[in-house]
Design an enzyme around this catalytic site. Structure first.
Site, PDB file in Angstrom:
ATOM      1  N   HIS A  87      -5.468   8.406   2.010  1.00 49.59           N
ATOM      2  CA  HIS A  87      -5.303   7.299   1.064  1.00 49.59           C
ATOM      3  C   HIS A  87      -4.592   6.145   1.761  1.00 49.59           C
ATOM      4  CE1 HIS A  87      -4.946   6.146  -3.384  1.00 49.59           C
ATOM      5  NE2 HIS A  87      -4.429   5.128  -2.711  1.00 49.59           N
ATOM      6  N   HIS A 106      -5.238   1.753   2.281  1.00 47.99           N
ATOM      7  CA  HIS A 106      -6.052   0.574   1.963  1.00 47.99           C
ATOM      8  C   HIS A 106      -6.113  -0.365   3.162  1.00 47.99           C
ATOM      9  CE1 HIS A 106      -6.508   1.166  -2.453  1.00 47.99           C
ATOM     10  NE2 HIS A 106      -5.407   1.886  -2.291  1.00 47.99           N
ATOM     11  N   ASP A 139      -6.883  -3.529   3.257  1.00 49.12           N
ATOM     12  CA  ASP A 139      -6.244  -4.818   2.998  1.00 49.12           C
ATOM     13  C   ASP A 139      -4.751  -4.681   2.725  1.00 49.12           C
ATOM     14  OD1 ASP A 139      -6.672  -3.531   0.605  1.00 49.12           O
ATOM     15  OD2 ASP A 139      -7.328  -5.293  -0.486  1.00 49.12           O
ATOM     16  N   GLY A 162      -7.353  -0.438  -8.687  1.00 51.46           N
ATOM     17  CA  GLY A 162      -6.904  -1.538  -9.520  1.00 51.46           C
ATOM     18  C   GLY A 162      -6.016  -1.025 -10.634  1.00 51.46           C
ATOM     19  N   HIS A 182      -8.535   6.535  -8.307  1.00 54.04           N
ATOM     20  CA  HIS A 182      -7.126   6.223  -8.545  1.00 54.04           C
ATOM     21  C   HIS A 182      -6.793   6.646  -9.974  1.00 54.04           C
ATOM     22  CE1 HIS A 182      -7.155   3.777  -4.899  1.00 54.04           C
ATOM     23  NE2 HIS A 182      -5.853   3.549  -5.059  1.00 54.04           N
ATOM     24  N   GLU A 200      -1.182   7.284 -11.504  1.00 56.31           N
ATOM     25  CA  GLU A 200      -0.155   6.545 -10.757  1.00 56.31           C
ATOM     26  C   GLU A 200       0.683   5.752 -11.751  1.00 56.31           C
ATOM     27  OE1 GLU A 200       0.266   3.250  -7.151  1.00 56.31           O
ATOM     28  OE2 GLU A 200      -1.617   3.444  -8.242  1.00 56.31           O
ATOM     29  N   ASP A 221      -0.793   4.724   1.499  1.00 55.36           N
ATOM     30  CA  ASP A 221      -1.268   3.754   0.509  1.00 55.36           C
ATOM     31  C   ASP A 221      -1.423   2.378   1.161  1.00 55.36           C
ATOM     32  OD1 ASP A 221      -2.235   2.920  -1.895  1.00 55.36           O
ATOM     33  OD2 ASP A 221      -0.324   2.919  -2.941  1.00 55.36           O
TER      34      ASP A 221
END
Length: 388
Positions: free
Chosen positions: A23, A25, A27, A185, A212, A215, A304
């Protein structure tokens, strides 16, 4: 005493230990210097700082708000400089290099192609640029003596309406560098059930996906991701702790959903530092990963967003070792869990476990045994009498 010495890793061993990341990202992991360079090259003038060190600090402080929504706002700057082919290739290559230098041997890195179209790229051009960057990064890492394999997860934004299109894109580039699909998101108000057509399509195609869930939102999000959508893994899933009761005497009782997640060995993509920032846990000591490890859930350790959290896999494990006194055996357990849960074929996962991960940890444990033996006092000649 000897067992504890041989098992407790120091920071150098944690860095060199083979690690698996599920996991992360794209960006959310840019180098601050790269953001500054790309902003200059593309004419983006929205950065809050142009000094790389100050910019890195800004990202960490802006993300450290306790709100997932505020946390997500920081991505407007990274996405803004990732709108050209060259930028995507560079960011992906540096991602692979950085992970490999940190001891990561296998990674699944996710990104949303729909967020990189402002410069005129097509969805296909975005995917091909990122794949090219990952291959270039793998090559550079190998030249530097670091082995890594990176697979891409294509993410659809849960507040948008392109999930089926992105799922079809993931399926077209399957076996060409893309290993699965994800939705991401803000959870609240955007349940995974809004995207059932995408998940049904992926199941018909026998493809892999993670969601996702659990969370910022609780058990209903997890339940929907599993029972309505059929997720293979839970992105975060940390709120499963809400279905686990610990009595004053230490007795643990699992609710039906928590028991199902454990019994079915559903992987949890836990991200400790990120969870602290978004308010899912108050401290490392209070993070559910400690209890989930004890209860033998399929827990994994992840980063993350390395930029926003100022972290990497070594830092995540250092926090856990310091907090829970985890050993090399614990690190290996988390790593094997992650490799078992990867979206590549079974034989390839098994080869990574048996040929890379287990030998790597075995070597680290042998180092400690050697050092412990070397540091042990040498018996004097009279310490073991043989005279009768």
């Amino acid at each position: 005493m000897t067992s504890e010495i041989t098992q407790t890793p120091n920071p150098d061993q944690i860095r060199r230990a083979p690690k698996v990341l599920l996991h992360d990202h794209l960006d959310g992991g840019l180098r601050p210097g790269t953001i500054v360079d790309l902003a200059r090259d593309t004419g983006y003038e929205g950065l809050p700082e142009t000094d790389p060190e100050k910019l890195g600090t800004w990202f960490r402080e802006a993300a450290d708000s306790g709100s997932l929504e505020r946390y997500l706002e920081t991505f407007s700057h990274t996405c803004a400089v990732m709108q050209t082919r060259d930028a995507l290739v560079r960011v992906a290559a540096e991602c692979a290099e950085d992970l490999a230098a940190d001891g990561v041997v296998y990674a699944e890195v996710r990104y949303a192609p729909e967020q990189h179209l402002d410069g005129g790229l097509t969805l296909e051009e975005v995917v091909e640029a990122v794949n090219e960057g990952f291959r270039e990064g793998e090559r550079r890492a190998l030249e530097a003596g670091n082995r890594i394999r990176v697979g891409a997860l294509l993410t659809a934004m849960r507040h948008a309406a392109r999930s089926l299109e992105i799922a079809e894109l993931a399926n077209r580039y399957r076996d060409l560098g893309v290993v699965g699909f994800d939705i991401a998101g803000a959870e609240a108000g955007f349940p995974p059930t809004r995207h059932l057509d995408a998940f049904e399509y992926l199941k018909r195609e026998n493809n892999h996906f993670t969601i996702h869930a659990g969370e910022a939102f609780g058990l209903p999000s997890i339940w929907q991701a599993l029972q309505w959508c059929g997720a293979d893994r839970l992105g975060h899933g940390v709120r499963i702790i809400d279905d686990i009761r610990v009595a004053d005497d230490g007795t643990v009782e699992l609710g039906r959903l928590a028991a199902y997640v454990r019994d079915k060995r559903i992987p949890l993509e836990l991200c400790p530092s990120s969870n602290l920032q978004t308010g899912a846990a108050a401290s490392y000591a209070e993070h559910p990963i400690g209890l989930l490890r004890r209860l033998h859930f399929r827990a994994t350790v992840n980063t993350d967003n390395r930029l926003m959290s100022g972290t990497n896999m070594s830092a995540e494990f250092q926090h856990l070792v310091a907090t829970f006194r985890y050993t090399l055996d614990d690190m290996q357990w988390f790593t094997v869990n992650a490799m078992k849960s990867a979206f590549i074929p079974f034989d390839e996962r098994l080869a990574m476990i048996n040929e890379v991960i287990k030998p790597g940890y075995s070597e680290l444990k042998s180092e400690w045994l050697f050092r412990a033996a070397a540091a042990a006092p040498v018996p004097t000649s009279g310490s073991h009498g043989t005279h009768g």
